[in-house]
Design a protein around this motif. Structure first.
Motif, PDB file in Angstrom:
ATOM      1  N   ASP A 129       0.836  -1.198   0.000  1.00  0.00           N
ATOM      2  CA  ASP A 129       0.000   0.000   0.000  1.00  0.00           C
ATOM      3  C   ASP A 129       0.875   1.254   0.000  1.00  0.00           C
ATOM      4  O   ASP A 129       1.205   1.792   1.062  1.00  0.00           O
ATOM      5  CB  ASP A 129      -0.925   0.007   1.228  1.00  0.00           C
ATOM      6  N   GLU A 131       0.273   4.216  -0.472  1.00  0.00           N
ATOM      7  CA  GLU A 131      -0.306   5.411   0.150  1.00  0.00           C
ATOM      8  C   GLU A 131      -0.035   5.444   1.650  1.00  0.00           C
ATOM      9  O   GLU A 131      -0.171   6.484   2.281  1.00  0.00           O
ATOM     10  CB  GLU A 131      -1.810   5.483  -0.128  1.00  0.00           C
ATOM     11  N   TRP A 132       0.342   4.290   2.232  1.00  0.00           N
ATOM     12  CA  TRP A 132       0.623   4.217   3.664  1.00  0.00           C
ATOM     13  C   TRP A 132       2.098   3.978   3.958  1.00  0.00           C
ATOM     14  O   TRP A 132       2.488   3.933   5.126  1.00  0.00           O
ATOM     15  CB  TRP A 132      -0.196   3.111   4.322  1.00  0.00           C
ATOM     16  N   ARG A 173      -3.880   5.799  11.939  1.00  0.00           N
ATOM     17  CA  ARG A 173      -3.143   4.578  12.240  1.00  0.00           C
ATOM     18  C   ARG A 173      -1.823   4.944  12.894  1.00  0.00           C
ATOM     19  O   ARG A 173      -1.258   5.996  12.590  1.00  0.00           O
ATOM     20  CB  ARG A 173      -2.850   3.820  10.945  1.00  0.00           C
ATOM     21  N   MET A 175       1.972   5.104  13.037  1.00  0.00           N
ATOM     22  CA  MET A 175       2.946   5.099  11.943  1.00  0.00           C
ATOM     23  C   MET A 175       4.361   5.110  12.507  1.00  0.00           C
ATOM     24  O   MET A 175       4.653   5.880  13.416  1.00  0.00           O
ATOM     25  CB  MET A 175       2.774   6.354  11.069  1.00  0.00           C
TER      26      MET A 175
END
Length: 187
Positions: A129, A131-132, A173, A175
């Protein structure tokens, strides 16, 4: 002290408490996933409950974790990460007595092991992912004063986007964010 003011971690006992791999893993779990028992932590880390209980007590002694009395019953004690300054800074070797400097070196060594593990996981996280998971590498030219200003701006930005869990936006979330910098002309 406000929780966003810099706090110098210059107590050798506190540094030693944080310079233990299992304690760091326990703190990471409590920070990311929330409260847990010593049994739960032992199962996750492949350790006996007595071992995790000992390490939790060491972390409690220095104010890094606390028991949740309203959730604990009988022999089952629940633990959470204690409220602590968000901007925790390490001393320079010169700010510690010579006999305490090896603890700082061990703290950095263990931290770099953790960072290497995250670094190795990054390509898979990025493919899963993008984007994360993102990264940046660069080369800057700075004086010591400019470098200090850069680091303060970086910490301010990190603090802006790192609220305590209870203050985080819906969908936020945890990080992992890492930054290290060093002179490029010494290699």
């Amino acid at each position: 002290m406000k929780d966003d003011e810099p706090f110098l971690l210059d107590d050798p006992g506190k540094l030693k408490a944080l310079a233990h791999p299992m304690r760091r893993l326990m703190l990471r779990h409590l920070n990311v996933h929330g409260p847990a028992t010593s049994t739960t932590l032992g199962e996750l880390l492949g350790a006996k409950t007595g071992t995790t209980s000992y390490h939790l007590r060491q972390l409690e002694k220095y104010g890094f974790v606390e028991e949740i009395p309203e959730r604990s019953t009988g022999r089952e004690r629940w633990w959470r990460k204690a409220e602590s300054p968000r901007d925790l800074r390490l001393p320079t070797p010169g700010q510690l007595a010579p006999e305490d400097r090896p603890v700082l070196a061990e703290f950095h060594r263990i931290g770099m092991e953790e960072d290497r593990e995250l670094f190795e996981r990054f390509p898979e996280a990025y493919l899963r992912d993008p984007e994360w998971a993102t990264g940046s590498r660069g080369l800057g030219r700075m004086t010591k004063a400019e470098f200090k200003e850069f680091m303060e701006a970086y910490i301010a930005l990190l603090m802006k986007y790192s609220p305590r869990p209870e203050d985080a936006s819906p969908g936020a979330r945890p990080m992992y964010v890492r930054l290290f910098a060093m002179p490029a002309d010494e290699d």
